[in-house]
Enzyme design. Structure first.
Site, short mmCIF file in Angstrom:
data_model
loop_
_atom_site.label_atom_id
_atom_site.label_comp_id
_atom_site.label_asym_id
_atom_site.label_seq_id
_atom_site.Cartn_x
_atom_site.Cartn_y
_atom_site.Cartn_z
N ASN A 53 7.75 6.38 5.38
CA ASN A 53 7.68 5.39 6.47
C ASN A 53 7.16 6.02 7.76
OD1 ASN A 53 8.72 2.52 5.83
ND2 ASN A 53 10.06 3.88 4.67
N HIS A 112 15.68 -1.26 6.04
CA HIS A 112 16.55 -1.23 4.87
C HIS A 112 15.87 -1.98 3.71
CE1 HIS A 112 20.32 -0.77 2.78
NE2 HIS A 112 20.20 -2.02 2.37
C1 GRF Z 1 13.25 3.57 2.71
O1 GRF Z 1 13.28 2.86 1.51
C2 GRF Z 1 14.07 2.88 3.76
O2 GRF Z 1 14.13 1.50 3.61
C3 GRF Z 1 15.44 3.48 3.55
O3 GRF Z 1 15.20 4.81 3.21
C4 GRF Z 1 13.92 4.94 2.58
C5 GRF Z 1 13.19 6.02 3.30
O4 GRF Z 1 12.03 6.39 2.64
N1 GRF Z 1 16.26 3.32 4.74
P1 GRF Z 1 11.00 7.42 3.29
O5 GRF Z 1 11.77 8.70 3.63
O6 GRF Z 1 10.41 6.79 4.51
O7 GRF Z 1 9.99 7.68 2.23
#
Ligand code: GRF
Length: 199
Positions: A28, A120
């Protein structure tokens, strides 16, 4: 063009940049860093700092590659102090949790009320907490999704900013579902952050 079902009309003051908190792989974060015009840089989200409770988080490497300052601090109290200090020093008004796996203290959350957001992988209030994608899949849900919300002192309980649905088809495996969810996240989060930064 925003592709999400609802956005609340909660107000935020003018913001200049963001701090990202993460614990893991940071896909992300990468989507946030990539959210700019490939040639002009317009619409770039100004990530001032990336902070982790986990010194081994791959997200820290992603930030360093982009020359963004990083900090790792496993002690949550000290981490919170650093976030507040760095956010003030860098004129940051928005703290973005992107896979941050620790609960922040009630005092910290109050201090930054309406200025901390989280993503989330479910349609909250369904499937709060860890393993949301697996649990929706195992439960046999035909619909799940992604929620972006303000952070309050509870676990995934803050006011919802935006949500996007994701259908679970009979042919989906857990892996294909995870892929679909992450694809939604990587588009939705940067779009919502940009929208909030404009306010
Ligand atoms: C994501 O699926 C987010 O929704 C959750 O944790 C995950 C993080 O993934 N809170 P990344 O580290 O960004 O790949």
């Amino acid at each position: 063009m925003f592709n999400y079902a609802c956005i609340s009309n909660a107000r935020i003051s003018i913001m200049s940049g963001i701090v990202v908190l993460l614990s893991g792989s940071g896909t992300n974060l990468q989507a946030i860093l990539n959210a700019k015009h490939p040639y002009t840089g317009a619409d770039k989200i100004d990530v001032k700092y990336v902070i982790s409770d986990n010194p081994k988080a791959f997200g820290l490497e992603r930030a360093q590659k982009e020359k963004i300052p990083t900090l790792s601090q496993p002690n949550i109290k000290l981490l919170e102090k650093s976030v507040t200090k760095l956010a003030k020093a860098n004129k940051v008004d928005l703290i973005v949790l992107a896979g941050f796996m620790k609960l922040l203290s009630a005092g910290f959350v109050r201090r930054w009320e309406s200025h901390i957001i989280n993503i989330h992988p479910s349609l909250l209030p369904a499937f709060k907490g860890a393993g949301a994608i697996n649990r929706a899949y195992d439960y046999g849900c035909r619909m799940t999704g992604v929620t972006i919300h303000y952070v309050d002192k509870g676990m995934d309980t803050g006011k919802i900013i935006a949500q996007q649905e994701c259908r679970i088809s009979k042919r989906d495996t857990l892996q294909t579902l995870e892929k679909k969810i992450h694809k939604i996240e990587h588009k939705l989060y940067p779009n919502v952050i940009k929208e909030l930064l404009k306010k």
